[in-house]
Design a protein around this motif. Structure first.
Motif, short mmCIF file in Angstrom:
data_model
loop_
_atom_site.label_atom_id
_atom_site.label_comp_id
_atom_site.label_asym_id
_atom_site.label_seq_id
_atom_site.Cartn_x
_atom_site.Cartn_y
_atom_site.Cartn_z
N ALA A 146 0.83 -1.21 0.00
CA ALA A 146 0.00 0.00 0.00
C ALA A 146 0.86 1.26 0.00
O ALA A 146 1.06 1.92 1.03
N THR A 147 1.38 1.59 -1.18
CA THR A 147 2.13 2.83 -1.39
C THR A 147 1.57 3.48 -2.66
O THR A 147 0.89 2.81 -3.46
N PRO A 148 1.87 4.74 -2.90
CA PRO A 148 1.44 5.35 -4.16
C PRO A 148 1.96 4.62 -5.39
O PRO A 148 1.26 4.49 -6.39
N VAL A 149 3.20 4.11 -5.31
CA VAL A 149 3.77 3.36 -6.42
C VAL A 149 2.99 2.06 -6.64
O VAL A 149 2.65 1.69 -7.76
N GLY A 150 2.71 1.34 -5.55
CA GLY A 150 1.94 0.12 -5.68
C GLY A 150 0.54 0.38 -6.20
O GLY A 150 0.01 -0.37 -7.04
N ALA A 151 -0.08 1.44 -5.71
CA ALA A 151 -1.43 1.79 -6.16
C ALA A 151 -1.46 2.11 -7.64
O ALA A 151 -2.50 1.94 -8.30
N ALA A 152 -0.34 2.55 -8.20
CA ALA A 152 -0.29 2.86 -9.63
C ALA A 152 -0.68 1.66 -10.48
O ALA A 152 -1.26 1.80 -11.56
N GLY A 153 -0.37 0.45 -10.00
CA GLY A 153 -0.74 -0.75 -10.75
C GLY A 153 -2.24 -0.87 -10.95
O GLY A 153 -2.71 -1.30 -12.00
N MET A 154 -3.00 -0.48 -9.93
CA MET A 154 -4.45 -0.54 -10.04
C MET A 154 -5.02 0.68 -10.76
O MET A 154 -6.07 0.60 -11.38
N ALA A 155 -4.33 1.79 -10.68
CA ALA A 155 -4.76 2.96 -11.46
C ALA A 155 -4.71 2.65 -12.95
O ALA A 155 -5.62 2.99 -13.71
N VAL A 156 -3.64 2.00 -13.37
CA VAL A 156 -3.52 1.59 -14.77
C VAL A 156 -4.60 0.57 -15.11
O VAL A 156 -5.17 0.58 -16.20
N ALA A 157 -4.91 -0.31 -14.16
CA ALA A 157 -5.92 -1.35 -14.40
C ALA A 157 -7.28 -0.76 -14.72
O ALA A 157 -8.07 -1.36 -15.46
N ALA A 158 -7.58 0.40 -14.13
CA ALA A 158 -8.91 1.00 -14.34
C ALA A 158 -9.19 1.27 -15.81
O ALA A 158 -10.35 1.29 -16.24
N ALA A 159 -8.14 1.45 -16.59
CA ALA A 159 -8.33 1.69 -18.02
C ALA A 159 -8.88 0.47 -18.73
O ALA A 159 -9.42 0.58 -19.84
N GLU A 160 -8.78 -0.70 -18.12
CA GLU A 160 -9.27 -1.93 -18.73
C GLU A 160 -10.79 -2.07 -18.64
O GLU A 160 -11.35 -3.06 -19.12
N LEU A 161 -11.45 -1.09 -18.04
CA LEU A 161 -12.91 -1.10 -18.04
C LEU A 161 -13.47 -0.84 -19.42
O LEU A 161 -14.65 -1.08 -19.69
N GLY A 162 -12.64 -0.33 -20.30
CA GLY A 162 -13.03 -0.14 -21.69
C GLY A 162 -14.15 0.85 -21.87
O GLY A 162 -14.17 1.93 -21.26
N ASP A 163 -15.12 0.48 -22.68
CA ASP A 163 -16.19 1.40 -23.06
C ASP A 163 -17.47 1.22 -22.24
O ASP A 163 -18.52 1.74 -22.62
N ILE A 164 -17.39 0.50 -21.13
CA ILE A 164 -18.57 0.35 -20.29
C ILE A 164 -18.98 1.72 -19.75
O ILE A 164 -18.14 2.52 -19.31
N GLU A 165 -20.27 2.00 -19.77
CA GLU A 165 -20.76 3.26 -19.21
C GLU A 165 -20.42 3.33 -17.73
O GLU A 165 -20.45 2.32 -17.03
N PRO A 166 -20.09 4.51 -17.20
CA PRO A 166 -19.72 4.62 -15.79
C PRO A 166 -20.79 4.09 -14.85
O PRO A 166 -21.98 4.28 -15.08
N GLY A 167 -20.34 3.43 -13.82
CA GLY A 167 -21.23 2.88 -12.81
C GLY A 167 -20.48 2.73 -11.50
O GLY A 167 -19.73 3.63 -11.10
N THR A 168 -20.64 1.58 -10.83
CA THR A 168 -20.06 1.34 -9.52
C THR A 168 -19.06 0.19 -9.59
O THR A 168 -19.37 -0.88 -10.12
N ILE A 169 -17.87 0.41 -9.04
CA ILE A 169 -16.87 -0.64 -8.88
C ILE A 169 -16.88 -1.07 -7.42
O ILE A 169 -16.74 -0.23 -6.52
N VAL A 170 -17.03 -2.37 -7.18
CA VAL A 170 -16.98 -2.92 -5.83
C VAL A 170 -15.67 -3.69 -5.69
O VAL A 170 -15.37 -4.57 -6.51
N VAL A 171 -14.89 -3.37 -4.65
CA VAL A 171 -13.60 -4.03 -4.48
C VAL A 171 -13.34 -4.24 -2.99
O VAL A 171 -13.64 -3.38 -2.16
N ALA A 172 -12.80 -5.41 -2.65
CA ALA A 172 -12.40 -5.68 -1.26
C ALA A 172 -11.25 -4.76 -0.88
O ALA A 172 -10.33 -4.53 -1.67
N THR A 173 -11.30 -4.24 0.33
CA THR A 173 -10.32 -3.24 0.77
C THR A 173 -9.72 -3.64 2.11
O THR A 173 -10.42 -3.73 3.11
N GLY A 174 -8.40 -3.92 2.07
CA GLY A 174 -7.68 -4.24 3.28
C GLY A 174 -6.67 -3.15 3.59
O GLY A 174 -6.97 -2.18 4.28
N SER A 175 -5.47 -3.28 3.04
CA SER A 175 -4.45 -2.25 3.25
C SER A 175 -4.77 -0.97 2.49
O SER A 175 -4.24 0.09 2.80
#
Length: 293
Positions: A146-175
C-alpha cells in the motif's frame, strides 16, 4: 493510460472483463492475472519491483500476517527479478500455507512475536534501516504493497474497463492500495465502493483517500473524488463471516467463481446487497483474488 514509471512485467494483462451469467454484474477477473496465484497483487508488484530495480536495490523487505496473500506474491516477484526477499510476520511463529509459499520462493522469513499489526509497517522500516546500515540496498514495502507506487498498478488497471458506461466498482479493501489505485485511475463518472475487511470505515477511508490522492499526484492525474467504504468485517479481520460464506457459495454455484473468505467473499456479499437494493447498472465486481488452490 501512459505511465512514466519503472515497471517489471509479471501479470498476464489485460485480465478478462466478463458479464455475469446470473447477476446483472460485470466481473473483472484479476484472480486470473496469471502470476503465482497473486491475483491483483501482481499488478502492484510490477511497479514496486520496477521501482526497486530502478533504485538499484538488492533486497525487498516486506511483511504482514501469517495469512497475508501479498507476502508470498512479493517473495515470488522478488525471486523472478533477481532480488533477495526478507519477510517479517507479526505475532508468534506458526505454520501457514502462505508463509510456506514465501519460503518456497526463497524468502527469509522471521516472526516478530508482536501480535499488534498496527506497528508492523514500522517494524518493516526499522529492519530495512538495519540492512542499509550493514551495506545492503533494501526496498521496504509496507503491508499489502500500500504505497502510491503500488497503487499505480491498479490505477492503470482502471483503463481496462473499456467502453462500459460509468457505474459502480466494488472491491475488497484491506491495506487500501487496490481501492486507492482504482479511485485514482477510474475514468470520470465511476464510483469506487470499498468493502472494508480489515479496518473501521473511518480509518480505512483515511488510508484509501490519502493513497488515492498521492497516487494521482504521482501519475499527474486529476484529484480523485472521495471513496466510499462499507464495513464488511463481520466478526473481524481474517475471520469468515456468515454473509461472506453464503456469498461464496452463491458465487461458486451461479458464476463458477472461487472466492476467499477473508477478502472477496465479504466484498461479494456487499455486491449482492447492492443488487437487491436496485443499484443502477453497470456494477463491476473487481475479483482481486480467488484463494490458493
Amino acid at each position: 493510460m501512459d505511465v512514466n514509471l519503472p515497471r517489471f512485467p509479471l501479470a498476464v494483462l489485460p485480465t478478462p472483463l466478463v458479464r455475469g451469467r446470473h447477476w446483472p454484474v460485470w466481473f473483472k477477473r484479476d484472480d486470473l492475472a496469471g502470476f503465482a496465484a497473486a491475483g491483483h497483487k501482481a499488478r502492484q508488484l510490477e511497479f514496486l519491483v520496477g521501482d526497486a530495480l530502478a533504485q538499484g536495490c538488492d533486497v525487498v523487505v516486506t511483511g504482514g500476517g501469517p495469512g497475508s496473500n501479498f507476502v508470498p506474491a512479493a517473495a515470488v516477484a522478488a525471486a523472478v527479478a533477481g532480488l533477495d526477499c526478507e519477510v517479517l510476520i507479526y505475532g508468534p511463529a506458526r505454520r501457514h500455507p502462505n508463509v510456506d509459499a514465501a519460503v518456497a520462493a526463497g524468502a527469509h522469513v522471521q516472526f516478530t512475536g508482536d501480535p499488534d499489526r498496527t506497528r508492523h509497517d514500522d517494524a518493516i522500516a526499522d529492519f530495512s534501516a538495519k540492512l542499509a546500515a550493514g551495506g545492503r540496498h533494501p526496498y521496504a514495502i509496507p503491508r499489502g504493497g500500500a504505497t502510491p507506487v503500488g497503487a499505480a498498478g491498479m490505477a492503470v488497471a482502471a483503463a481496462e474497463l473499456g467502453d462500459i458506461e460509468p457505474g459502480t466498482i466494488v472491491v475488497a479493501t484491506g491495506s487500501g492500495g487496490a481501492c486507492a489505485g482504482l479511485a485514482a485511475g477510474a475514468p470520470p463518472g465511476w464510483r469506487v465502493l470499498g468493502a472494508s475487511v480489515s479496518r473501521p470505515v473511518d480509518e480505512a477511508a483515511a488510508q484509501v483517500n490519502r493513497l488515492a490522492a498521492e497516487c494521482a499526484t504521482l501519475l499527474a492525474l486529476p484529484a480523485p473524488p472521495a471513496v466510499e467504504l462499507v464495513d464488511v468485517r463481520g466478526p473481524g479481520f481474517g475471520l469468515p463471516s456468515e454473509e461472506g460464506e453464503e456469498a461464496a457459495r452463491i458465487a461458486l454455484q451461479t458464476e463458477g467463481l472461487r472466492l476467499d473468505p477473508v477478502y472477496t467473499a465479504k466484498a461479494f456479499a456487499l455486491l449482492l446487497h447492492l443488487v437487491d437494493e436496485g443499484t443502477p447498472e453497470p456494477i463491476v465486481f473487481w475479483h482481486t483474488y480467488g484463494g490458493r488452490p
